[in-house]
Scaffold this motif. Structure first.
Motif, short mmCIF file in Angstrom:
data_model
loop_
_atom_site.label_atom_id
_atom_site.label_comp_id
_atom_site.label_asym_id
_atom_site.label_seq_id
_atom_site.Cartn_x
_atom_site.Cartn_y
_atom_site.Cartn_z
N ASP A 81 45.85 -19.56 46.59
CA ASP A 81 45.31 -19.70 47.94
C ASP A 81 43.80 -19.89 47.85
O ASP A 81 43.23 -19.82 46.76
N ASP A 82 43.16 -20.14 48.98
CA ASP A 82 41.73 -20.45 48.99
C ASP A 82 40.89 -19.36 48.33
O ASP A 82 39.89 -19.66 47.69
N ALA A 83 41.29 -18.11 48.47
CA ALA A 83 40.51 -17.00 47.90
C ALA A 83 40.49 -17.03 46.37
O ALA A 83 39.62 -16.42 45.75
N ASP A 84 41.43 -17.75 45.77
CA ASP A 84 41.46 -17.83 44.31
C ASP A 84 40.34 -18.69 43.75
O ASP A 84 40.19 -18.78 42.52
N ASN A 85 39.55 -19.33 44.60
CA ASN A 85 38.37 -20.04 44.12
C ASN A 85 37.29 -19.07 43.65
O ASN A 85 36.33 -19.48 43.00
N ASP A 86 37.44 -17.80 43.96
CA ASP A 86 36.60 -16.74 43.40
C ASP A 86 37.08 -16.53 41.96
O ASP A 86 38.21 -16.08 41.75
N THR A 87 36.24 -16.86 40.99
CA THR A 87 36.68 -16.82 39.59
C THR A 87 37.13 -15.43 39.16
O THR A 87 38.11 -15.30 38.43
N ARG A 88 36.45 -14.40 39.64
CA ARG A 88 36.84 -13.03 39.25
C ARG A 88 38.25 -12.72 39.75
O ARG A 88 39.09 -12.20 39.02
N ARG A 89 38.52 -13.06 40.99
CA ARG A 89 39.85 -12.82 41.57
C ARG A 89 40.91 -13.66 40.85
O ARG A 89 42.00 -13.17 40.54
N PHE A 90 40.59 -14.92 40.55
CA PHE A 90 41.53 -15.79 39.87
C PHE A 90 41.92 -15.23 38.51
O PHE A 90 43.10 -15.10 38.18
N TYR A 91 40.93 -14.89 37.69
CA TYR A 91 41.23 -14.40 36.34
C TYR A 91 41.92 -13.04 36.37
O TYR A 91 42.72 -12.74 35.49
N LEU A 92 41.63 -12.25 37.39
CA LEU A 92 42.32 -10.98 37.55
C LEU A 92 43.82 -11.21 37.77
O LEU A 92 44.67 -10.53 37.19
N HIS A 93 44.15 -12.22 38.58
CA HIS A 93 45.56 -12.53 38.83
C HIS A 93 46.22 -13.17 37.60
O HIS A 93 47.40 -12.91 37.32
N ILE A 94 45.48 -14.00 36.86
CA ILE A 94 46.03 -14.58 35.63
C ILE A 94 46.36 -13.46 34.64
O ILE A 94 47.44 -13.45 34.02
N HIS A 95 45.44 -12.52 34.49
CA HIS A 95 45.70 -11.40 33.58
C HIS A 95 46.90 -10.58 34.03
O HIS A 95 47.77 -10.22 33.22
N ALA A 96 46.98 -10.30 35.34
CA ALA A 96 48.10 -9.53 35.86
C ALA A 96 49.43 -10.26 35.66
O ALA A 96 50.46 -9.65 35.35
N LEU A 97 49.39 -11.59 35.79
CA LEU A 97 50.60 -12.38 35.57
C LEU A 97 51.06 -12.26 34.12
O LEU A 97 52.24 -11.99 33.84
N LEU A 98 50.14 -12.45 33.18
CA LEU A 98 50.51 -12.35 31.76
C LEU A 98 50.94 -10.94 31.39
O LEU A 98 51.86 -10.75 30.59
N LYS A 99 50.29 -9.95 32.00
CA LYS A 99 50.67 -8.56 31.73
C LYS A 99 52.09 -8.29 32.22
O LYS A 99 52.88 -7.61 31.54
N SER A 100 52.46 -8.85 33.37
CA SER A 100 53.82 -8.66 33.90
C SER A 100 54.86 -9.32 33.00
O SER A 100 56.01 -8.91 32.98
N LEU A 101 54.44 -10.34 32.23
CA LEU A 101 55.34 -11.03 31.30
C LEU A 101 55.27 -10.43 29.91
O LEU A 101 55.87 -10.96 28.97
#
Length: 197
Positions: A81-101
């Motif tokens: 979503d638009d808020a993911d253009n915040d790099t800190r928020r984006f990378y936080l979600h990428i890390h959480a995604l990989l952690k969940s996997l």
């Protein structure tokens, strides 16, 4: 730091788990067998489904993901979503995604640039020891140049066990043309998404 600024910083650091949920499979939906078959072209590491709203991109991605899971692949989903253009928020979600996997146990260093972060992500996916398929929906919301550069660098070096599937209303500026020429990327557009009689 004021209370307002502190709460804003805290909100920016929050992980929204609903972004990792695959859309539900509805009863009676038509299975897109030809589209699914095309998405598994042998050398394509990046498969882009591009078309206007309502063309069935998310549904097709959900069906492709189900097939990947049936084949025993590690799969993950992230709706942008638009808020993911915040790099800190984006990378936080990428890390959480990989952690969940179960592909990551530590976050990348926030001081690292885009290239180092793509190295970090590539290393974790490569060591999975089995095929990995990551799905990104609503990719058109991403406009941050550093994040698009991150994806371009990532896509140029994807290992053979990793595929990215992207749903988007517009084709992002991240060097996909060269990947298409080298048969490392496949773009399925609105014509491909349309149903035949």
């Amino acid at each position: 730091m004021s209370i307002a600024r502190a709460s804003t910083a805290k909100a920016a650091a929050e992980v929204y788990t609903h972004k990792f949920f695959t859309p539900p499979a509805y009863a009676g939906v038509i299975r897109r067998d030809q589209l699914i078959e095309r998405s598994f072209q042998r050398d394509a590491r990046v498969v882009l489904l591009q078309g206007p709203a309502g063309h069935g991109k998310s549904t097709a991605l959900q069906q492709i993901k189900s097939v990947c899971e049936e084949r025993g692949e590690i799969t993950g989903w992230l709706t942008l979503d638009d808020a993911d253009n915040d790099t800190r928020r984006f990378y936080l979600h990428i890390h959480a995604l990989l952690k969940s996997l179960k592909l990551s146990d530590r976050k990348p260093d926030e001081r690292e640039g885009g290239r180092r972060r793509s190295d970090w992500l590539l290393e974790r996916m490569q060591r999975a020891g089995k095929p990995v398929a990551l799905f990104f929906d609503d990719f058109q919301t991403l406009s941050n140049r550093s994040l698009l550069t991150f994806f371009r660098e990532l896509f140029e070096r994807l290992p053979d066990n990793v595929r990215f599937y992207i749903g988007t209303r517009s084709t992002p500026e991240m060097g996909l043309t060269r990947l298409v020429v080298n048969q490392r990327s496949l773009i399925l557009n609105a014509d491909d998404l349309r149903f035949s009689p």
